[in-house]
Design an enzyme around this catalytic site. Structure first.
Site, PDB file in Angstrom:
ATOM      1  CG  HIS A   1      42.452  49.133  37.066  1.00  0.00           C
ATOM      2  ND1 HIS A   1      41.467  49.577  36.229  1.00  0.00           N
ATOM      3  CD2 HIS A   1      41.835  48.285  37.929  1.00  0.00           C
ATOM      4  CE1 HIS A   1      40.301  49.021  36.551  1.00  0.00           C
ATOM      5  NE2 HIS A   1      40.500  48.242  37.592  1.00  0.00           N
ATOM      6  CB  VAL A   2      48.682  51.115  40.352  1.00  0.00           C
ATOM      7  CG1 VAL A   2      47.904  52.380  40.653  1.00  0.00           C
ATOM      8  CG2 VAL A   2      48.509  50.132  41.488  1.00  0.00           C
TER       9      VAL A   2
END
Lengths: 602, 266
Positions: A529-530
């Site tokens: 989850h960047v």
């Protein structure tokens, strides 16, 4: 751009113009393609990686291969093809990420939707107005000076119909906690109001997950099943596509689902989309540039390179950038669209507000004579969770930090290479190690991302172009400057301790806490989850996109994905990513196609 | 538009029909593992236009292949003997479960080092190579294969100089454990190699071989899975998800089935 070495030298061959070109064919690209073809537009989607599907790439005969898919990253992008450089601080030299660690970028049709866990979380209403909300509740001096959180320019209520749409596309299994404002027993009482129940009931919960729910309830919390894109029962979605019930095989994250039970573009959209005569896709075709005209204000299409090294130009009236978050930002930087962010002067937008997630875990070791969890029975989004410590669901005043996350027993299986843990103090090898592994495998709770904390934005955490390292086309790699700030370290300590209390209350003999500590380590997996780097907002000087995900400077370019998040909440991002894609598609259908131009005045 | 095979509409432009009719000799897996190489060498597996219907090519995703039994593929005979001895220290045999050597863990490491992993295939290995901080990760120009070769050579010399010419595999059990504990603590230093890092990697690789599918050479006859109670490559526990605190009764299966089913199954 120097494309020598891998690309044939002649000028790109120009293809017939399309109405719409979509860059990246994962969740958001597939959603947008389906929406815009419904308008009769001629749409082409370009995907860097190969075509993928269950019968050929992850069939039930050999998909359960931990070494191949998890350890050797079979379904992921090869760093050789494209990677990033990384440093903690601005005054350090960034070095290349030579093999994946903290996150693992996807590749291929379906993108991360192929090998995700399918956790289906909505963000909290306060998450979308975060700066305003926290300032009003705690005063502006409560926030760290260099924290650069922003409001999104959109509200939960505006996004709700689009959350709902994606949940029903995927057949999501869950228990409603807030139905049109009414708090429902057994669901998450902290969630925003939802307009209807989940399309399918929550998944069944294995033993340890059930025990966590019981212990949490006895401690006064309100546990609920994690909303799951792995289905509790057979389901036919609004496009007429059918999914089977999840079999709890425990191979979701890193793996493709061979059972048509996990929501993915392949199971919920593509078989429907592909039959439309006004749609086509190309795989193994990497877009290297978004082209703009001389004014710099109008995109004319894209240039892409296929795997034989042939270079092509695809003209189009509307360009949808829907690659993985980091690649969206990188392509904007390489295409020189939007002003790059400069942390020294705090100006520019592309690369601003990069964030990740603040993950930690607590492992519980139980008496194997009393507890057998059969931990291999699970799914990617199984679990019992509590949300008391997420977002601003509790008073942060006494604690000196902001943000939070859900915590839960969300163990996704027990693949034996990664899941043969031993209690603290056990030697790492030898007879004592061997017998400890034998005695603990079936009676260990290993929640993985059990503490799923938020990651807020800072002035010195950002994306830019690297001065030294190049990709195979000779272009600069994108550079990540990222460190954990005190706010996130404090948040994590608080949440991890609360989580450990519940694991202990389940009856564990030994509890091993693994806090997330600084410096941010690029070798330690957290989640993929960047976020951020091309964020949405209300002010063109601090956001790349307006509230419709339309680029402020180039109105016929829309940028989808988690790159639009001004900061990250304490939840998995995909449901919000998909809802935003539907939201942007609605804006294009209802507004932009009638009057192409800026949908919002700057 | 032109009509493609099976009624697929192939659009004008870079559709290049041959792409989806890939010979099985050029398989997707090799393509994925060596993208860069294939980029520089024209390959029939390339970009294709997909429209009208979903593409399907037999074995496009490349089924796994079982390791070949037989001589070492990477290790020399002496290196292999050392690795088997180390494997038996890391995972000692006991009356119920074989040790690392008999389980095939050294064979697993050998085949891994002889394959893409040993050479860092698919990783970013462009210069410059600069030592960074721990949080920036490995910046090594050489892959695990070369590191093993150097460390095993140095380890052999260290053992021989310490134990009057004896190789590690010829030491007593107590001596072997003492040497490995020395490596682990950093007290036993290797000349020209990082002994502590080498042993940490060896532990990781040996244990990985113990728990990976037997098709990769270790975990022979699923001994490790039997030991811990992991049922292997099954994919349906619907009947069991609600049966709490009961032991799952079925023995494991591997990707190639079970040893008693096939003459070569491991």
């Amino acid at each position: 751009m120097d494309l020598s070495g891998s690309v044939k030298s002649h000028m790109p061959r120009k293809l017939p113009k399309k109405d719409v070109v979509i860059i990246g064919f994962g969740w958001t690209g597939a959603i947008m393609a389906n929406e815009l073809t419904d308008e009769g537009l001629d749409v082409i989607a370009l995907e860097r990686g190969p075509w993928r599907d269950a019968p050929t790439d992850f069939p039930p005969g050999y998909m359960q291969d931990e070494l191949r898919y998890r350890v050797r990253h079979e379904l992921f992008l090869r760093p050789d093809q494209l990677t990033f450089t990384f440093r903690n601080k601005i005054d350090q030299t960034a070095l290349p990420i030579r093999s994946w660690g903290a996150f693992m970028p996807p590749n291929g049709v379906g993108g991360g939707g192929v090998h995700w866990n399918a956790e289906m979380w909505r963000f909290l209403p306060s998450d979308f107005v975060l700066k305003t909300h926290l300032t009003e509740r705690y005063g502006k001096d409560f926030l760290p000076e260099d924290m650069t959180i922003q409001d999104w320019g959109i509200t939960y209520d505006e996004l709700e119909p689009h959350y709902d749409r994606f949940e029903y596309l995927c057949g999501t299994s869950g228990t409603a906690g807030n139905l049109n404002g009414k708090i429902m027993e057994g669901g998450n009482p902290f969630e925003g109001p939802r307009s209807r129940p989940y399309p399918t009931p929550a998944q069944a919960q294995p033993f340890s997950h059930t025990l966590f729910g019981k212990a949490a309830r006895e401690l006064g919390y309100k546990p609920f099943p994690q909303p799951s894109g792995n289905l509790s029962q057979a389901y036919t979605n609004p496009l007429g596509l059918q999914m089977g019930p999840c079999t709890y095989c425990g191979f979701c994250e890193w793996f493709g689902c061979s059972n048509y039970s996990k929501a993915s573009p392949q199971t919920t959209i593509l078989p429907y989309l592909i039959r439309k005569p006004n749609f086509s896709a190309r795989d193994n075709s990497e877009v290297v540039k978004i082209n703009v005209d001389r004014s710099g204000k109008h995109a004319t299409g894209v240039t892409f390179v296929d795997t034989s090294g042939e270079k092509w130009e695809q003209p189009a009236d509307l360009v949808i950038l829907s690659a993985f978050s980091l690649f969206n930002v990188q392509l904007l930087l390489h295409s020189k669209i939007g002003m790059p962010y400069d942390p020294a002067s705090n100006t520019g937008v592309i690369g601003r507000n990069y964030t990740h997630q603040t993950i930690s875990t607590v492992n519980g070791f139980f008496d194997h004579k009393k507890f057998n969890f059969n931990p291999f029975i699970a799914s990617g989004a199984i679990g019992m969770c509590i949300d008391e410590f997420n977002g601003d669901n509790f008073d942060h005043g006494p604690h000196g930090f902001v943000g939070g996350g859900y915590v839960g027993q969300v163990q996704t299986g027990a693949r034996p290479i990664e899941s043969t843990l031993t209690p603290p103090g056990t030697p790492k090898w030898g007879a004592a190690w061997k017998s400890a592994v034998r005695d603990n495998y079936l009676s260990t709770v290993k929640p993985g991302t059990g503490v799923h904390g938020s990651s807020y934005a800072y002035r010195d955490v950002y994306l830019g172009l690297d001065p030294t390292y190049k990709d195979r086309f000779g272009r600069p790699l994108m550079q990540i400057t990222m460190d954990l700030h005190d706010n996130e370290v404090k948040q994590n300590r608080f949440l991890t301790d609360k989580f450990a209390e519940i694991i202990k209350a389940m009856g564990a003999d030994h509890v091993a806490k693994h806090y997330r500590t600084a410096p941010y380590d690029i070798t330690q997996y957290q989640t993929t989850h960047v976020n951020g780097g091309a964020i949405m907002g209300t002010d063109p000087s601090t956001s790349a996109l307006n509230r419709y995900l339309q680029h402020w400077d180039v109105p016929n370019l829309f940028v989808l994905g988690a790159s639009a998040f001004p900061q990250n909440a304490g939840y998995n991002p995909t449901l919000t990513v998909a809802a935003l894609a539907y939201w942007a598609a609605a804006a294009i259908r209802d507004k932009y196609l009638k009057n192409s131009g800026r949908l919002i005045d700057a | 538009m032109i009509a493609g095979p099976h009624g697929t509409e192939l659009q004008e432009g870079p559709s290049m029909v041959e792409n989806k009719v890939t010979p099985t000799s050029v398989r997707r897996r090799e393509f994925l593992a060596g993208t860069a190489m294939l980029l520089f060498n024209a390959t029939p597996l390339g970009a294709a236009t997909i429209s009208g219907q979903l593409p399907w090519t037999p074995n496009a995703g490349s089924p796994p292949s079982r390791i070949k039994l037989g001589p070492w593929e990477f290790f020399t005979g002496e290196e292999g003997r050392t690795m088997e001895a180390i494997a038996d220290c890391v995972i000692p045999p006991d009356p119920e479960t074989p040790g690392g050597k008999e389980a095939g863990c050294a064979v697993f490491v050998d085949r891994q080092l002889a394959g893409p992993y040993g050479q860092q295939d698919g990783l970013y290995i462009r210069p410059p190579f600069v030592k960074g901080t721990k949080s920036q990760g490995s910046q090594s120009e050489v892959g695990p294969a070369q590191k093993y070769r150097e460390a095993l050579g140095s380890f052999d010399r260290a053992c021989k100089s310490r134990y009057s010419g004896k190789a590690f595999a010829d030491l007593s059990a107590a001596e072997r454990d003492a040497v490995l504990k020395g490596l682990e603590s950093g007290d036993v230093k290797l000349d020209g190699a990082d002994g502590k890092a080498f042993f940490e990697q060896a532990i990781k690789d040996i244990q990985m071989g113990f728990f990976a599918d037997p098709l990769y050479g270790g975990n022979r006859d699923m001994v490790a899975w039997k030991m811990i109670g992991y049922p292997g490559a099954r994919y349906n526990y619907l009947d069991w998800v609600n049966r709490h605190n009961e032991r799952f009764p079925l023995p494991p299966v591997g990707m190639t089935g079970r040893a008693e089913w096939t003459s070569q199954a491991r």
